[in-house]
Design a protein around this motif. Structure first.
Motif, PDB file in Angstrom:
ATOM      1  N   SER A  22       0.820  -1.221   0.000  1.00  0.00           N
ATOM      2  CA  SER A  22       0.000   0.000   0.000  1.00  0.00           C
ATOM      3  C   SER A  22       0.850   1.267   0.000  1.00  0.00           C
ATOM      4  CB  SER A  22      -0.952   0.003   1.196  1.00  0.00           C
ATOM      5  OG  SER A  22      -0.222  -0.035   2.408  1.00  0.00           O
ATOM      6  N   ASN A  27      -3.141   6.371  -4.364  1.00  0.00           N
ATOM      7  CA  ASN A  27      -4.532   6.267  -3.946  1.00  0.00           C
ATOM      8  C   ASN A  27      -5.063   7.643  -3.619  1.00  0.00           C
ATOM      9  OD1 ASN A  27      -4.387   6.758  -0.894  1.00  0.00           O
ATOM     10  ND2 ASN A  27      -2.851   5.140  -1.185  1.00  0.00           N
ATOM     11  N   PRO A  50      -7.167   3.120  -6.307  1.00  0.00           N
ATOM     12  CA  PRO A  50      -8.047   2.883  -5.162  1.00  0.00           C
ATOM     13  C   PRO A  50      -8.400   4.177  -4.422  1.00  0.00           C
ATOM     14  CG  PRO A  50      -6.123   1.432  -5.096  1.00  0.00           C
ATOM     15  CD  PRO A  50      -5.869   2.457  -6.145  1.00  0.00           C
ATOM     16  N   LEU A  52      -9.595   5.397  -0.604  1.00  0.00           N
ATOM     17  CA  LEU A  52      -9.608   4.957   0.791  1.00  0.00           C
ATOM     18  C   LEU A  52     -10.372   5.944   1.654  1.00  0.00           C
ATOM     19  CD1 LEU A  52      -5.807   4.068   1.138  1.00  0.00           C
ATOM     20  CD2 LEU A  52      -7.660   2.598   0.322  1.00  0.00           C
ATOM     21  N   SER A  56      -8.014   4.199   6.223  1.00  0.00           N
ATOM     22  CA  SER A  56      -7.257   3.382   5.263  1.00  0.00           C
ATOM     23  C   SER A  56      -7.986   2.098   4.870  1.00  0.00           C
ATOM     24  CB  SER A  56      -5.861   3.052   5.795  1.00  0.00           C
ATOM     25  OG  SER A  56      -5.101   4.229   5.915  1.00  0.00           O
ATOM     26  N   ARG A  57      -9.295   2.179   4.824  1.00  0.00           N
ATOM     27  CA  ARG A  57     -10.099   1.065   4.322  1.00  0.00           C
ATOM     28  C   ARG A  57     -10.528   1.392   2.898  1.00  0.00           C
ATOM     29  NH1 ARG A  57     -11.874   0.691   9.922  1.00  0.00           N
ATOM     30  NH2 ARG A  57     -11.445  -1.407  10.650  1.00  0.00           N
ATOM     31  N   ILE A  58     -10.525   0.379   2.051  1.00  0.00           N
ATOM     32  CA  ILE A  58     -10.874   0.574   0.646  1.00  0.00           C
ATOM     33  C   ILE A  58     -12.366   0.881   0.517  1.00  0.00           C
ATOM     34  CG2 ILE A  58     -11.208  -1.883   0.185  1.00  0.00           C
ATOM     35  CD1 ILE A  58      -9.517   0.407  -2.264  1.00  0.00           C
ATOM     36  N   VAL A  95     -15.621  -2.771  -5.950  1.00  0.00           N
ATOM     37  CA  VAL A  95     -14.173  -2.942  -5.932  1.00  0.00           C
ATOM     38  C   VAL A  95     -13.808  -4.422  -5.853  1.00  0.00           C
ATOM     39  CG1 VAL A  95     -12.055  -2.308  -4.714  1.00  0.00           C
ATOM     40  CG2 VAL A  95     -14.021  -0.780  -4.650  1.00  0.00           C
ATOM     41  N   ILE A  97     -11.935  -7.012  -4.357  1.00  0.00           N
ATOM     42  CA  ILE A  97     -11.156  -7.115  -3.121  1.00  0.00           C
ATOM     43  C   ILE A  97     -10.826  -8.567  -2.817  1.00  0.00           C
ATOM     44  CG2 ILE A  97     -11.233  -6.763  -0.614  1.00  0.00           C
ATOM     45  CD1 ILE A  97     -12.980  -4.341  -1.082  1.00  0.00           C
ATOM     46  N   CYS A 118      -7.578  -5.283  -5.073  1.00  0.00           N
ATOM     47  CA  CYS A 118      -7.183  -4.636  -3.820  1.00  0.00           C
ATOM     48  C   CYS A 118      -7.076  -5.686  -2.721  1.00  0.00           C
ATOM     49  CB  CYS A 118      -8.200  -3.567  -3.436  1.00  0.00           C
ATOM     50  SG  CYS A 118      -8.217  -2.185  -4.596  1.00  0.00           S
ATOM     51  N   VAL A 120      -6.793  -6.561   1.225  1.00  0.00           N
ATOM     52  CA  VAL A 120      -7.099  -6.037   2.559  1.00  0.00           C
ATOM     53  C   VAL A 120      -6.720  -7.083   3.605  1.00  0.00           C
ATOM     54  CG1 VAL A 120      -8.979  -4.547   1.739  1.00  0.00           C
ATOM     55  CG2 VAL A 120      -9.505  -6.854   2.532  1.00  0.00           C
ATOM     56  N   PHE A 126      -6.538  -1.503   3.903  1.00  0.00           N
ATOM     57  CA  PHE A 126      -5.886  -1.629   2.607  1.00  0.00           C
ATOM     58  C   PHE A 126      -4.412  -1.963   2.783  1.00  0.00           C
ATOM     59  CE2 PHE A 126      -3.840   0.622  -1.084  1.00  0.00           C
ATOM     60  CZ  PHE A 126      -4.274  -0.255  -2.054  1.00  0.00           C
TER      61      PHE A 126
END
Length: 161
Positions: A22, A27, A50, A52, A56-58, A95, A97, A118, A120, A126
């Motif tokens: 990351s 992003n 991406p 966020l 820091s979560r997608i 997305v 993921i 992505c 996680v 992320f």
């Protein structure tokens, strides 16, 4: 099912990672305005990146066409919207993921339709991306090196009983 031998060869490299961390992935934040997003996308040259949240979560993906479509009017381009609209207003929330428990077979199936996936962690933070380019690079290496590691047999029957 992918054999353990093939899996080992596909995943083998110096650092053991198939994903881009990351810290090395461009992003945007959901709260960035579209002007900032346009600048970042122009600078990095990627098709999409991406998005966020503050933790820091997608939350989504954003691309140049999404931004252009958002400011395109019937008669003119509304450039002033670049400053007032946020990334969250136009991003794609669908997305691709994966998490650390995702197996190679699932990754291969997903990268058919997406240029990157992505990654996680188990709490949804992320951690990076797995790119189609990296997968194809490894497949290319595999098909060129397989004969150096294993004895290949020709003329196998079309069906194994």
């Amino acid at each position: 099912m992918i054999s353990e031998e093939v899996k080992k060869m596909l995943l083998q490299d110096e650092d053991g990672n198939i994903f881009v961390s990351s810290e090395d992935v461009a992003n945007l934040n959901v709260n960035n305005n579209l002007n900032h997003a346009l600048l970042v996308l122009s600078k990095v040259g990627y098709t999409s990146i991406p998005v966020l949240d503050n933790d820091s979560r997608i939350r989504g993906l954003i691309s140049m066409p999404m931004i252009i479509n958002a400011i395109m009017g019937l008669d003119a381009i509304k450039f002033d919207e670049l400053e007032t609209m946020r990334v969250e207003d136009v991003m794609d929330k669908n997305v691709p993921i994966i998490d650390a428990t995702c197996d190679l077979e699932d990754i291969l199936h997903h990268v058919i339709d997406h240029s990157y996936l992505c990654l996680v962690d188990n709490e949804g933070y992320f951690k990076g991306i797995v790119t189609r380019k990296e997968i194809l690079s490894r497949v290319n290496h595999l098909v060129h090196e397989l004969h150096n590691h294993y004895r290949l047999v020709e003329n196998l029957p079309s069906k194994i009983n």
